[in-house]
Design an enzyme around this catalytic site. Structure first.
Site, PDB file in Angstrom:
ATOM      1  N   ASN A 169       0.809  -1.213   0.000  1.00  0.00           N
ATOM      2  CA  ASN A 169       0.000   0.000   0.000  1.00  0.00           C
ATOM      3  C   ASN A 169       0.846   1.268   0.000  1.00  0.00           C
ATOM      4  O   ASN A 169       0.426   2.303  -0.529  1.00  0.00           O
ATOM      5  CB  ASN A 169      -0.923   0.005   1.222  1.00  0.00           C
ATOM      6  CG  ASN A 169      -2.022  -1.018   1.116  1.00  0.00           C
ATOM      7  OD1 ASN A 169      -2.844  -0.965   0.212  1.00  0.00           O
ATOM      8  ND2 ASN A 169      -2.033  -1.979   2.031  1.00  0.00           N
ATOM      9  N   ARG A 185       4.777   1.042  -0.051  1.00  0.00           N
ATOM     10  CA  ARG A 185       6.116   0.852  -0.583  1.00  0.00           C
ATOM     11  C   ARG A 185       6.174  -0.342  -1.527  1.00  0.00           C
ATOM     12  O   ARG A 185       5.375  -1.278  -1.403  1.00  0.00           O
ATOM     13  CB  ARG A 185       7.151   0.644   0.544  1.00  0.00           C
ATOM     14  CG  ARG A 185       7.279   1.825   1.484  1.00  0.00           C
ATOM     15  CD  ARG A 185       8.451   1.661   2.426  1.00  0.00           C
ATOM     16  NE  ARG A 185       9.746   1.701   1.747  1.00  0.00           N
ATOM     17  CZ  ARG A 185      10.354   2.808   1.363  1.00  0.00           C
ATOM     18  NH1 ARG A 185       9.791   3.995   1.592  1.00  0.00           N
ATOM     19  NH2 ARG A 185      11.523   2.764   0.751  1.00  0.00           N
ATOM     20  N   LEU A 186       7.144  -0.296  -2.430  1.00  0.00           N
ATOM     21  CA  LEU A 186       7.449  -1.422  -3.309  1.00  0.00           C
ATOM     22  C   LEU A 186       8.771  -2.028  -2.855  1.00  0.00           C
ATOM     23  O   LEU A 186       9.770  -1.319  -2.677  1.00  0.00           O
ATOM     24  CB  LEU A 186       7.543  -0.959  -4.761  1.00  0.00           C
ATOM     25  CG  LEU A 186       7.942  -2.001  -5.806  1.00  0.00           C
ATOM     26  CD1 LEU A 186       7.304  -1.668  -7.154  1.00  0.00           C
ATOM     27  CD2 LEU A 186       9.473  -2.100  -5.981  1.00  0.00           C
ATOM     28  N   GLY A 240      -5.789 -11.360  -0.688  1.00  0.00           N
ATOM     29  CA  GLY A 240      -4.672 -10.514  -1.092  1.00  0.00           C
ATOM     30  C   GLY A 240      -3.485 -11.354  -1.535  1.00  0.00           C
ATOM     31  O   GLY A 240      -3.064 -12.277  -0.835  1.00  0.00           O
ATOM     32  N   ASP A 287      -0.410 -10.693  -1.649  1.00  0.00           N
ATOM     33  CA  ASP A 287       0.716 -10.626  -0.714  1.00  0.00           C
ATOM     34  C   ASP A 287       0.488 -11.543   0.487  1.00  0.00           C
ATOM     35  O   ASP A 287       1.424 -12.207   0.961  1.00  0.00           O
ATOM     36  CB  ASP A 287       0.949  -9.183  -0.258  1.00  0.00           C
ATOM     37  CG  ASP A 287      -0.273  -8.521   0.357  1.00  0.00           C
ATOM     38  OD1 ASP A 287      -1.412  -9.007   0.146  1.00  0.00           O
ATOM     39  OD2 ASP A 287      -0.106  -7.491   1.035  1.00  0.00           O
ATOM     40  N   THR A 326       0.851  -0.915   6.206  1.00  0.00           N
ATOM     41  CA  THR A 326      -0.197   0.084   6.417  1.00  0.00           C
ATOM     42  C   THR A 326      -1.415  -0.567   7.040  1.00  0.00           C
ATOM     43  O   THR A 326      -2.040  -0.024   7.951  1.00  0.00           O
ATOM     44  CB  THR A 326      -0.572   0.740   5.078  1.00  0.00           C
ATOM     45  OG1 THR A 326       0.614   1.285   4.482  1.00  0.00           O
ATOM     46  CG2 THR A 326      -1.588   1.834   5.275  1.00  0.00           C
TER      47      THR A 326
END
Length: 249
Positions: free
Chosen positions: A11, A13-14, A100, A102, A131
């Site tokens: 949400n 950072r990459l 999700g 992730d 987040t």
């Protein structure tokens, strides 16, 4: 030697890593607002990967920006979508593809780690503290049973500050027995997250053996010391899972 690029777009950072048969060659992270700089900065001198695999929970705009950074290598991004089963883990979400990506990758990576750590398979709790804080349960048979989602500590504090005029106070710190409002707010938010994790553990436990918790994400170092053992902090849990699923496919 062939390289693969693995990407986790969260949400905020990459995170990314370049991997070959020997392990991680390079890795890094950027704020989502800086994704457009990757090709000319972080990825400028990397060997060309033959494959790029990733997960994205940040929406369509982030997906397009990441794919744009790959044009220099003329490869496409393979976005992982959760399915009913991967790497020995069974997905019991009502609609598996809506879990999700992730979270799914993290559960797979944590399960594989647990199987390497214990001679007898044990249930595990998998926490991604970004987040949003996700708390997922995988039983001893490798079945993803479900999970909780709650805001992280800073979001909780922000909501309180925005909606309660009297609570606009400086940042606090953890205290076992807070004696000021700032510390009371921070300690309460931290206990809310830790309490949800320990509740999930208690529900999953069926014997005297403690349920192992795998903890990842930016807030992991804040949360980890306040959880009961055993707890394992893993920097790249999502990336590990992405790579494992991609290898199986």
């Amino acid at each position: 030697m062939s390289h693969a690029l693995v990407v986790d777009v969260g949400n905020s950072r990459l995170k990314w890593a370049l991997v070959n048969s020997h392990g991680y060659v390079a890795q890094g992270s950027v704020a989502n607002a800086e994704i457009g700089t990757l090709a000319l900065r972080d990825w400028q001198n990397l060997p060309r990967p033959i494959r790029a695999i990733g997960v994205n929970v940040a929406g369509e705009a982030a997906r397009v920006r990441v794919e744009g950074q790959l044009t220099r290598w003329r490869i496409g991004m393979e976005w992982l979508v959760p399915n009913a089963r991967a790497c020995g883990v069974t997905n019991r979400y009502e609609q598996p593809s809506q879990l999700g990506a992730d979270r799914w990758a993290s559960c797979v990576a944590a399960r594989l780690r647990a199987l390497r750590a214990d001679t007898v398979a044990q249930p595990i709790i998998v926490v991604n503290a970004g987040t949003a804080v996700t708390i997922d349960s995988v039983d001893a048979d490798g079945v993803f049973r479900g999970g909780m989602i709650l805001p992280n500590m800073r979001l909780m504090l922000r909501v309180l500050a925005e909606n309660t005029a009297a609570l606009k106070v400086p940042p606090g710190r953890f205290e076992a027995f807070p004696t000021n409002t700032s510390d009371g707010l921070y300690t309460g938010a931290l206990h809310a997250v830790c309490g949800a994790i320990e509740l999930a553990r208690a529900r999953l436990s069926s014997q005297a053996t403690p349920v192992r918790c795998y903890l990842a994400g930016g807030a992991a170092p804040e949360i980890g010391p306040h959880l009961a053992a055993p707890v394992e902090l893993v920097d790249n849990l999502v990336l590990e899972g992405v790579l494992a699923i991609a290898s199986e496919q």
